[in-house]
Design a protein around this motif. Structure first.
Motif, PDB file in Angstrom:
ATOM      1  N   PRO A 123       0.809  -1.226   0.000  1.00 30.20           N
ATOM      2  CA  PRO A 123       0.000   0.000   0.000  1.00 30.20           C
ATOM      3  C   PRO A 123       0.842   1.277   0.000  1.00 30.20           C
ATOM      4  CG  PRO A 123      -0.905  -1.587   1.565  1.00 30.20           C
ATOM      5  CD  PRO A 123       0.409  -2.136   1.092  1.00 30.20           C
ATOM      6  N   ARG A 124       1.913   1.294   0.782  1.00 28.98           N
ATOM      7  CA  ARG A 124       2.800   2.474   0.791  1.00 28.98           C
ATOM      8  C   ARG A 124       3.506   2.648  -0.542  1.00 28.98           C
ATOM      9  NH1 ARG A 124       6.404   1.536   5.865  1.00 28.98           N
ATOM     10  NH2 ARG A 124       5.371  -0.457   5.854  1.00 28.98           N
ATOM     11  N   THR A 125       3.894   1.543  -1.156  1.00 26.78           N
ATOM     12  CA  THR A 125       4.564   1.605  -2.452  1.00 26.78           C
ATOM     13  C   THR A 125       3.619   2.156  -3.511  1.00 26.78           C
ATOM     14  OG1 THR A 125       5.971  -0.251  -1.829  1.00 26.78           O
ATOM     15  CG2 THR A 125       5.789   0.232  -4.175  1.00 26.78           C
ATOM     16  N   LEU A 126       2.373   1.686  -3.518  1.00 29.86           N
ATOM     17  CA  LEU A 126       1.381   2.193  -4.464  1.00 29.86           C
ATOM     18  C   LEU A 126       1.122   3.685  -4.240  1.00 29.86           C
ATOM     19  CD1 LEU A 126      -1.337  -0.565  -4.844  1.00 29.86           C
ATOM     20  CD2 LEU A 126       0.059   0.468  -6.625  1.00 29.86           C
ATOM     21  N   ALA A 127       1.070   4.103  -2.994  1.00 31.36           N
ATOM     22  CA  ALA A 127       0.848   5.530  -2.689  1.00 31.36           C
ATOM     23  C   ALA A 127       2.005   6.366  -3.221  1.00 31.36           C
ATOM     24  CB  ALA A 127       0.676   5.725  -1.181  1.00 31.36           C
ATOM     25  N   ARG A 128       3.230   5.902  -3.054  1.00 30.07           N
ATOM     26  CA  ARG A 128       4.395   6.625  -3.584  1.00 30.07           C
ATOM     27  C   ARG A 128       4.329   6.730  -5.099  1.00 30.07           C
ATOM     28  NH1 ARG A 128       9.962   4.335  -2.323  1.00 30.07           N
ATOM     29  NH2 ARG A 128      10.578   6.197  -3.456  1.00 30.07           N
ATOM     30  N   LEU A 129       3.951   5.633  -5.750  1.00 28.93           N
ATOM     31  CA  LEU A 129       3.862   5.619  -7.201  1.00 28.93           C
ATOM     32  C   LEU A 129       2.771   6.576  -7.688  1.00 28.93           C
ATOM     33  CD1 LEU A 129       4.785   4.445  -9.885  1.00 28.93           C
ATOM     34  CD2 LEU A 129       3.264   2.506  -9.498  1.00 28.93           C
ATOM     35  N   ARG A 130       1.638   6.556  -7.036  1.00 24.25           N
ATOM     36  CA  ARG A 130       0.542   7.463  -7.428  1.00 24.25           C
ATOM     37  C   ARG A 130       0.938   8.924  -7.249  1.00 24.25           C
ATOM     38  NH1 ARG A 130      -3.562   3.380  -5.256  1.00 24.25           N
ATOM     39  NH2 ARG A 130      -4.448   2.555  -7.183  1.00 24.25           N
ATOM     40  N   ARG A 131       1.604   9.233  -6.138  1.00 19.40           N
ATOM     41  CA  ARG A 131       2.063  10.623  -5.904  1.00 19.40           C
ATOM     42  C   ARG A 131       3.019  11.065  -6.995  1.00 19.40           C
ATOM     43  NH1 ARG A 131       2.352   9.098  -0.472  1.00 19.40           N
ATOM     44  NH2 ARG A 131       4.578   8.780  -0.638  1.00 19.40           N
ATOM     45  N   ALA A 132       3.937  10.172  -7.396  1.00 20.99           N
ATOM     46  CA  ALA A 132       4.898  10.516  -8.455  1.00 20.99           C
ATOM     47  C   ALA A 132       4.182  10.748  -9.778  1.00 20.99           C
ATOM     48  CB  ALA A 132       5.937   9.411  -8.605  1.00 20.99           C
ATOM     49  N   LEU A 133       3.127   9.996 -10.049  1.00 23.23           N
ATOM     50  CA  LEU A 133       2.401  10.130 -11.301  1.00 23.23           C
ATOM     51  C   LEU A 133       1.502  11.367 -11.321  1.00 23.23           C
ATOM     52  CD1 LEU A 133       1.447   6.392 -11.921  1.00 23.23           C
ATOM     53  CD2 LEU A 133       3.173   7.751 -13.129  1.00 23.23           C
ATOM     54  N   GLU A 134       1.113  11.860 -10.163  1.00 16.28           N
ATOM     55  CA  GLU A 134       0.242  13.038 -10.093  1.00 16.28           C
ATOM     56  C   GLU A 134       0.990  14.350 -10.193  1.00 16.28           C
ATOM     57  OE1 GLU A 134      -1.847  12.449  -6.443  1.00 16.28           O
ATOM     58  OE2 GLU A 134      -3.083  10.829  -7.255  1.00 16.28           O
ATOM     59  N   LYS A 135       2.278  14.347 -10.035  1.00 18.61           N
ATOM     60  CA  LYS A 135       3.065  15.602 -10.086  1.00 18.61           C
ATOM     61  C   LYS A 135       2.962  16.257 -11.430  1.00 18.61           C
ATOM     62  CE  LYS A 135       6.488  14.623  -6.576  1.00 18.61           C
ATOM     63  NZ  LYS A 135       7.877  14.457  -6.281  1.00 18.61           N
TER      64      LYS A 135
END
Length: 178
Positions: A166-178
């Motif tokens: 879950p933390r890994t997915l959250a990091r990936l989503r944050r990077a994609l939203e920038k």
């Protein structure tokens, strides 16, 4: 059974073996992204990052003749780039081209994870230097990609465990939203 090659020959033979990537770890991330509905990624796309000034000693097999000069027999051999001018190309494990995000999945052993890396007992100096070079190259690649406008996300292999997904997915989503 003793080795049939001398240490120098064994080194030469092993240097010709090229890695095919950490497929199992990458496939775990593929499954995770698919389950989360994350799309738009491509695997192993080559990116050119200019030239590198990494300090790599010249090989001992280098010819003493000047580059581009005629050799015995009248043939002209094109000179290979010197280590100081060698082109730096990288293949991130995943890229999201439209968002300009490069994702690397670094193995805990090969890249020296602070939590899970192990140090072999045999030939410890070699392995410490090898992992230090890997980390130095990772830093250079990350800097070059960021200079060219990419967001770089480096994930440890251990970040793909069920507990940390879950933390890994959250990091990936944050990077994609920038």
């Amino acid at each position: 059974m003793p080795d049939v090659f001398t240490p120098a020959k064994r080194s030469e033979v092993m240097s010709r073996i090229r890695s095919t990537g950490n497929a199992a770890t990458e496939l775990r991330l593929v499954a995770l992204m698919r389950a989360a509905g994350i799309t738009g990624w491509r695997r192993h796309v080559q990116l050119s990052l200019g030239t590198t000034a990494m300090s790599v000693p010249p090989s001992s097999s280098a010819s003493p003749a000047a580059p581009g000069k005629a050799k015995a027999g009248g043939k002209v051999k094109a000179s290979a780039p010197t280590p100081a001018t060698r082109p730096l190309r990288v293949r991130p494990d995943f890229i999201f081209r439209t968002q300009r995000v490069a994702v690397f999945v670094d193995g805990c052993f090969w890249h020296g994870c602070p939590r899970h890396a192990t140090r072999p007992r045999q030939n410890r100096k070699f392995w410490d230097e090898k992992i230090a070079r890997n980390r130095q190259r990772d830093l250079l690649v990350t800097r070059r990609l960021r200079q060219r406008g990419w967001t770089v996300l480096r994930l440890w292999e251990c970040a793909l465990t069920r507990q940390r997904q879950p933390r890994t997915l959250a990091r990936l989503r944050r990077a994609l939203e920038k």
